[in-house]
Design a protein around this motif. Structure first.
Motif, short mmCIF file in Angstrom:
data_model
loop_
_atom_site.label_atom_id
_atom_site.label_comp_id
_atom_site.label_asym_id
_atom_site.label_seq_id
_atom_site.Cartn_x
_atom_site.Cartn_y
_atom_site.Cartn_z
N HIS A 138 1.04 -1.50 0.00
CA HIS A 138 0.05 -0.10 -0.01
C HIS A 138 0.80 1.34 0.01
O HIS A 138 1.60 1.57 0.54
CB HIS A 138 -0.81 -0.01 1.36
CG HIS A 138 -1.84 -1.10 1.41
ND1 HIS A 138 -2.89 -1.47 0.64
CD2 HIS A 138 -1.66 -2.27 2.45
CE1 HIS A 138 -3.36 -2.53 1.10
NE2 HIS A 138 -2.59 -2.96 2.16
N ASN A 139 0.47 2.14 -1.07
CA ASN A 139 1.30 3.31 -0.87
C ASN A 139 0.54 4.40 -0.08
O ASN A 139 0.02 5.40 -0.48
CB ASN A 139 1.40 3.79 -2.40
CG ASN A 139 2.50 5.14 -2.38
OD1 ASN A 139 3.18 5.41 -1.28
ND2 ASN A 139 2.51 5.66 -3.67
N GLY A 140 0.63 4.02 1.20
CA GLY A 140 -0.22 4.94 2.08
C GLY A 140 -1.74 4.50 2.55
O GLY A 140 -2.17 3.18 2.04
N ALA A 141 -2.41 4.75 3.67
CA ALA A 141 -3.37 4.39 4.19
C ALA A 141 -4.10 5.73 4.94
O ALA A 141 -3.52 6.33 5.70
CB ALA A 141 -3.18 3.29 5.01
N ASP A 142 -5.51 5.65 5.27
CA ASP A 142 -6.14 6.35 6.10
C ASP A 142 -6.62 5.56 7.16
O ASP A 142 -7.46 4.46 6.93
CB ASP A 142 -7.37 7.08 5.31
CG ASP A 142 -6.83 8.23 4.43
OD1 ASP A 142 -5.78 9.03 4.77
OD2 ASP A 142 -7.20 8.27 3.38
N LEU A 143 -6.25 5.65 8.57
CA LEU A 143 -6.51 4.66 9.36
C LEU A 143 -7.76 5.51 10.42
O LEU A 143 -7.27 6.69 10.94
CB LEU A 143 -5.56 4.03 10.25
CG LEU A 143 -4.41 3.40 9.21
CD1 LEU A 143 -3.14 3.06 10.02
CD2 LEU A 143 -5.05 2.30 8.55
N PHE A 144 -8.42 4.90 11.18
CA PHE A 144 -9.27 5.51 12.05
C PHE A 144 -9.79 6.80 12.04
O PHE A 144 -9.73 7.70 12.59
CB PHE A 144 -8.58 5.40 13.53
CG PHE A 144 -8.20 4.21 14.05
CD1 PHE A 144 -8.84 3.22 14.65
CD2 PHE A 144 -6.62 3.58 13.74
CE1 PHE A 144 -8.65 2.15 15.18
CE2 PHE A 144 -6.40 2.52 14.29
CZ PHE A 144 -7.18 1.69 14.88
N VAL A 145 -10.60 6.79 10.70
CA VAL A 145 -11.16 7.89 10.17
C VAL A 145 -12.93 7.92 10.63
O VAL A 145 -13.48 7.12 10.45
CB VAL A 145 -11.27 8.00 8.61
CG1 VAL A 145 -11.93 9.40 8.27
CG2 VAL A 145 -9.79 8.17 8.10
N HIS A 146 -13.12 9.22 11.28
CA HIS A 146 -14.48 9.07 11.79
C HIS A 146 -15.25 9.25 10.85
O HIS A 146 -15.33 10.07 9.89
CB HIS A 146 -14.56 10.32 12.91
CG HIS A 146 -13.66 10.27 13.94
ND1 HIS A 146 -13.74 9.32 14.92
CD2 HIS A 146 -12.52 11.08 14.47
CE1 HIS A 146 -12.70 9.42 15.80
NE2 HIS A 146 -12.07 10.47 15.68
N LEU A 147 -16.46 8.50 10.91
CA LEU A 147 -17.65 8.70 10.02
C LEU A 147 -18.19 9.95 9.75
O LEU A 147 -18.58 10.29 8.41
CB LEU A 147 -18.67 7.68 10.33
CG LEU A 147 -18.80 6.18 9.74
CD1 LEU A 147 -19.79 5.33 10.37
CD2 LEU A 147 -18.94 6.27 8.32
N HIS A 148 -18.23 10.52 10.82
CA HIS A 148 -19.05 11.93 10.61
C HIS A 148 -18.17 13.01 10.13
O HIS A 148 -18.64 14.11 9.94
CB HIS A 148 -19.49 12.39 12.00
CG HIS A 148 -18.45 12.47 13.13
ND1 HIS A 148 -17.72 13.43 13.33
CD2 HIS A 148 -18.24 11.66 13.99
CE1 HIS A 148 -16.97 13.26 14.35
NE2 HIS A 148 -17.19 12.02 14.76
N THR A 149 -16.84 12.83 9.91
CA THR A 149 -16.09 13.76 9.44
C THR A 149 -15.65 13.68 7.88
O THR A 149 -15.05 14.50 7.35
CB THR A 149 -14.69 13.70 10.14
OG1 THR A 149 -13.81 12.39 9.83
CG2 THR A 149 -14.79 13.98 11.68
#
Length: 93
Positions: A74-85
């Motif tokens: 993976h060339n990067g990741a978004d982890l633990f992103v809040h649904l409401h944001t």
């Protein structure tokens, strides 16, 4: 275990094992997480495609092997992103 061994364990094989375990727990890129205050919230996760071989070849020779292994997956990741944001459609596979 000394500091150097601990640092390697956190950036090498264990990091890839933790990533694999996390991905196995995801359901449609989501995971329910219990917060400090005790409430449960659904978090989103997104993993980018692997880095191109040309990009990997440009990394410095002293780059940690764990980083190179991660970038081949993976060339990067978004982890633990809040649904409401965020817009949920940004995280659909």
């Amino acid at each position: 275990m000394n500091q150097i061994q601990l640092k390697y364990n956190m950036t090498g094989v264990n990091l890839l094992m933790m990533l694999k375990t996390l991905k196995e727990r995801l359901i449609h890129n989501r995971l329910e997480v219990q917060r400090e205050d005790g409430y449960v919230e659904t978090e989103l996760f997104s993993f980018q495609a692997s880095a191109a071989e040309d990009d990997l070849a440009r990394l410095p020779h002293y780059s940690p092997s764990g980083l190179i292994e991660f970038l081949t997956l993976h060339n990067g990741a978004d982890l633990f992103v809040h649904l409401h944001t965020v817009e949920e459609s940004d995280f659909l596979v």
